[in-house]
Design a protein around this motif. Structure first.
Motif, short mmCIF file in Angstrom:
data_model
loop_
_atom_site.label_atom_id
_atom_site.label_comp_id
_atom_site.label_asym_id
_atom_site.label_seq_id
_atom_site.Cartn_x
_atom_site.Cartn_y
_atom_site.Cartn_z
N TRP A 22 46.29 37.60 47.51
CA TRP A 22 46.20 38.94 46.70
C TRP A 22 45.30 38.82 45.09
O TRP A 22 44.02 39.14 45.05
CB TRP A 22 47.21 39.99 46.18
N GLY A 23 46.05 37.32 44.90
CA GLY A 23 44.85 37.31 43.50
C GLY A 23 42.89 36.92 43.90
O GLY A 23 42.14 37.27 43.24
N VAL A 80 40.68 39.88 44.88
CA VAL A 80 40.63 41.17 44.33
C VAL A 80 39.60 40.51 43.61
O VAL A 80 38.36 41.15 43.19
CB VAL A 80 41.62 40.78 43.04
N ALA A 131 35.67 42.05 43.62
CA ALA A 131 34.82 41.55 42.12
C ALA A 131 33.31 41.36 42.09
O ALA A 131 32.38 41.58 41.80
CB ALA A 131 35.97 41.20 41.12
#
Length: 491
Positions: free
Chosen positions: A70-71, A74, A78
């Motif tokens: 998930w990191g 993200v 971004a």
């Protein structure tokens, strides 16, 4: 090997046998391995690295590290949004760098878990199934974006803004997401073309002779020209403007030409073609403007334009026509002035009679055939034959000024009875009129005399008011008037 059930009745309540303790009677017995959870499968480093190369962070799922998955997702989103929104060239480095970090990190983590390098076909196929479509799609979009950018650049190099804008319209969201800096280069070309279109609008207005519109248009051209790579498109915009010269109105064309000549500052790429076009256009525009002014009755301005043509372009083919135009404008100016003076001449001290002027194209004064304009006191001159009169200054050889009639020579004296019955004498005089005649071609005085008109005298009945007059004018006939003025006009 299992052990048979106990047969000793005394041990019936002893419970199940202990598998760790071998019975004395079974020398080949071996203990069973302990029962527990299955050990975890070792990750395949190649599969993890390939899965992470999709930029989706799927390799971390192979390692069982969902928080890393998930990191990574993200961070990827971004970076893509940052690239899309800023479209700076350095953004092209961020995503490949992040791709390399994720791939290397996944490989490193997997090798720590499996130093021996486990190989597994299933995870590798799955990883390739995730990564290959992503990389192929991203590569194809970037390739397509570069193709559009190349088309835009080629159109700009040809000075074709319309083609550049049409090509850039093919850029979609996918292009900006995968290759935003490349798409942004095309956007800058389109933005410059839009500014040039605005400049062209001002220049088009400037063709009407508006100096403010011309100034604004050239300032905007110069601003775009200062940005590298826009030389051809600026040149094409300037060429379109200059192609509008000459306009249909020669005087408006001269307004633009004069402005271009006076504009000394600015880039050479703008001043050079502008000055050359102005010099090439000026002779025809001067001639056209002068002709239009001449036809419109603005003779002084027409003369100025013809004179400029002779002074600025003495070797031009239109020089002979300009000289003739100057002559025509001068004659028209003279004629207009004479007409104005004739209209104002209602006495010997006004208009033409006070300030005589010449009309060089007037017919020469010839005895027996010249026509004249009769001005001043016209009580008697209006009775002259129409063949003696000119309808307009353009056809007159003379301008004859007549003063008010006065008493001339005595013709005879007659006696009349007055109202009281008395007898009185009445002298009858000729009508004396001072006359000045001017040759219209030169404006010079050719005759200054007093003519006397005869007429009937001593009528049978003399009509008068109050007292009997001592002097009375004769009553001239048309023939008497004609005889008096014949010598003046040469008839």
């Amino acid at each position: 090997m299992t052990r048979p059930p106990y047969e000793d009745p005394d041990d019936a309540d002893a419970g199940p046998p202990d598998p760790e303790r071998p019975p004395a009677w079974d020398p080949g017995w071996e203990p069973l391995p302990p029962v527990g959870p299955r050990p975890p499968r070792e990750p395949d480093p190649v599969a993890v690295a390939v899965a992470n190369a999709s930029l989706l962070g799927a390799g971390y799922l192979f390692l069982g590290r969902r928080w890393m998955f998930w990191g990574a997702a993200v961070v990827t989103v971004a970076l893509l949004w940052l690239t899309y929104s800023t479209a700076e060239p350095w953004c092209d480095v961020l995503v490949p760098l992040w791709w390399a970090v994720m791939t290397g990190h996944g490989l490193w983590l997997a090798r720590r878990r499996s130093p021996a390098g486990v190989r597994s076909g299933g995870p590798r196929v799955l990883a390739l199934g995730l990564t290959v479509p992503v990389l192929v799609a991203a590569g194809w979009v970037r390739f397509d974006t570069h193709g559009i950018e190349a088309t835009v650049a080629a159109a700009r190099a040809d000075g074709d803004c319309a083609e550049a804008v049409a090509a850039q319209e093919g850029v979609r969201f996918r292009h900006r997401l995968a290759a935003a800096p490349v798409a942004a280069r095309g956007d800058r070309v389109v933005e410059a073309c839009e500014r040039l279109e605005t400049a062209a609008g001002y220049l088009s207005t400037g063709l009407t002779g508006d100096p403010d519109a011309l100034e604004t248009g050239f300032e905007r051209l110069g601003a775009v020209l200062r940005e590298p790579g826009n030389e051809r498109t600026v040149g094409a915009t300037l060429a379109d403007f200059l192609a509008g010269l000459p306009t249909e109105d020669g005087c408006r064309t001269m307004d633009v030409v004069d402005w271009l000549r006076e504009r000394e500052s600015g880039p050479k790429a703008l001043t050079g073609p502008s000055t050359a076009t102005a010099e090439r256009t000026a002779p025809g525009a001067l001639d056209q403007c002068a002709d239009a002014l001449l036809a419109d009755g603005q003779w002084a301005h027409a003369q100025d334009m013809y004179q400029r043509l002779l002074e600025e372009h003495p070797g031009d083919d239109r020089a002979a026509g300009a000289r003739d135009g100057i002559r025509k404008a001068g004659l028209a100016t003279q004629l207009n002035h004479v007409r104005s003076l004739v209209t104002e001449a209602d006495s010997m001290t006004t208009g033409y009679c006070r300030d005589p002027a010449k009309y060089s194209a007037a017919p020469a004064h010839r005895k027996g055939s010249s026509r004249a304009l009769f001005v001043g006191e016209t009580e008697y001159t209006k009775r002259l034959p129409e063949a003696w009169k000119a309808g307009d200054a353009a056809g007159a050889a003379l301008v004859v000024c007549a003063d008010e009639p006065e008493a001339g020579d005595v013709v005879e004296t007659c006696r009349y009875r007055d109202h009281r019955g008395g007898i009185g004498s009445v002298r009858f005089n000729r009508l004396a009129v001072r006359v000045k005649a001017y040759a219209l071609r030169t404006g010079k005085l050719v005759a200054d005399r007093t003519v006397q008109m005869g007429g009937t005298s001593c009528p049978g009945i003399l009509r008068y008011f109050e007292a009997l007059p001592s002097r009375q004018a004769v009553t001239p006939s048309d023939a008497d008037v004609r005889e008096a003025f014949a010598s003046v006009v040469g008839r």
